[in-house]
Design an enzyme around this catalytic site. Structure first.
Site, mmCIF file in Angstrom:
data_model
loop_
_atom_site.group_PDB
_atom_site.id
_atom_site.type_symbol
_atom_site.label_atom_id
_atom_site.label_comp_id
_atom_site.label_asym_id
_atom_site.label_seq_id
_atom_site.Cartn_x
_atom_site.Cartn_y
_atom_site.Cartn_z
ATOM 1 N N ASP A 34 44.273 34.791 49.625
ATOM 2 C CA ASP A 34 44.668 36.195 49.631
ATOM 3 C C ASP A 34 44.492 36.723 51.051
ATOM 4 O O ASP A 34 43.840 36.092 51.885
ATOM 5 C CB ASP A 34 43.791 36.958 48.629
ATOM 6 C CG ASP A 34 44.051 38.455 48.659
ATOM 7 O OD1 ASP A 34 45.229 38.848 48.629
ATOM 8 O OD2 ASP A 34 43.065 39.213 48.734
ATOM 9 N N ASP A 213 39.695 38.584 46.735
ATOM 10 C CA ASP A 213 38.686 39.638 46.551
ATOM 11 C C ASP A 213 38.979 40.575 45.397
ATOM 12 O O ASP A 213 38.086 41.271 44.917
ATOM 13 C CB ASP A 213 38.586 40.482 47.824
ATOM 14 C CG ASP A 213 39.816 41.362 48.030
ATOM 15 O OD1 ASP A 213 40.942 40.822 48.050
ATOM 16 O OD2 ASP A 213 39.658 42.588 48.153
#
Length: 267
Positions: A34, A213
């Site tokens: 990510d 996250d």
């Protein structure tokens, strides 16, 4: 919880493991990363993020070490990722799986209901106009409404989502993200994107590892776990399908830098 020897496993500096999975050498991994909140720090608006010095070189070096099996898997559009990480381009997925690029220079494959997303985006724009500090981020085949500058607006946005999606429920869905809600084509996720990438070289046959996250990264954690891999959560501890945790994007960057220069664990 028990830690793994740092001499044997490059993940050990990150955190203790809830349950020790197989420990492949880094050259056997397929790494899915990510971006916002994972590789780079969040900013008041998406346009204000900064790619730290050295990160692009680290990713390029690690990609070479993994024989190209490193992909960015983000809610952002692939074109935006290319601009952020220029001059390098990476395989990956943008807009929560709405577009997928199998090699750095091929055009993206788009699997998304752009028309339904556009209708929802127009409705979100009208809603945002009534909520100071709230803004909409159209991405092409997905969109996001952010309330990071107006945290108290979350409840109003959440209450309005059924109206925003009225008539579109079978085509698009809203998912909770970090200080935002994402609108994307129903059934697409970072997990579905990783599934597609894992079926193709250079990712096929490797142990997948996902670093993220946000709540939207849980789909990716689930997919890599189902394939015998593992997830790494970045940030504050919470309920997660990930196996390990890094404290912050800066810790992620340091770990990636160390990993890019790590000797094979069997040497």
């Amino acid at each position: 919880m028990r830690a793994i020897s740092t001499m044997l496993d490059p993940f050990a500096p990150l955190a203790a493991l809830v349950e020790a999975p197989p420990r492949p050498g880094p050259d056997q991994w397929a790494l899915f990363l990510d971006v916002d909140g994972t590789l780079i720090d969040l900013a008041p608006t998406p346009d204000e993020v900064v790619v730290p010095d050295g990160l692009i070189d680290t990713l390029e070096s690690l990609s070479r070490r993994l024989n190209g099996a490193l992909a960015l898997v983000s809610g952002r559009a692939l074109g935006t990722l290319d601009a952020l990480f220029a001059p390098w381009r990476f395989p990956g997925a943008g807009q929560h799986g709405g577009e997928i690029r199998l090699t750095p220079h091929m055009p993206p494959i788009v699997h998304a209901d752009a028309q339904a997303v556009a209708i929802a985006t127009a409705r979100l724009d009208m809603l945002a106009g009534t909520l100071p500090g709230v803004f909409v981020e159209p991405k092409g085949v997905s969109t996001a409404i952010h309330y990071r500058q107006a945290p108290k607006a979350e409840s109003a946005i959440r209450a309005a989502l059924p109206r925003i999606l009225a008539g579109l429920e079978t085509r698009v869905e809203a998912t909770s993200a970090k200080m935002a809600f994402d609108i994307r084509t129903r059934g697409l996720s970072k997990g579905t994107a990783i599934s597609v990438l894992c079926a193709m070289p250079p990712f096929a046959g490797r142990t997948p590892v996902m670093v993220g996250d946000d709540r939207t990264d849980e789909d990716g954690f689930a997919e890599v776990a189902a394939r015998g891999g593992a997830g790494i959560l970045v940030g504050t501890p919470r309920a997660t399908l990930a196996h390990w945790r890094l404290d912050s994007p800066s810790a992620t960057r340091k770990w990636l830098e160390d990993l890019a220069h790590l000797r094979d664990v069997n040497e």
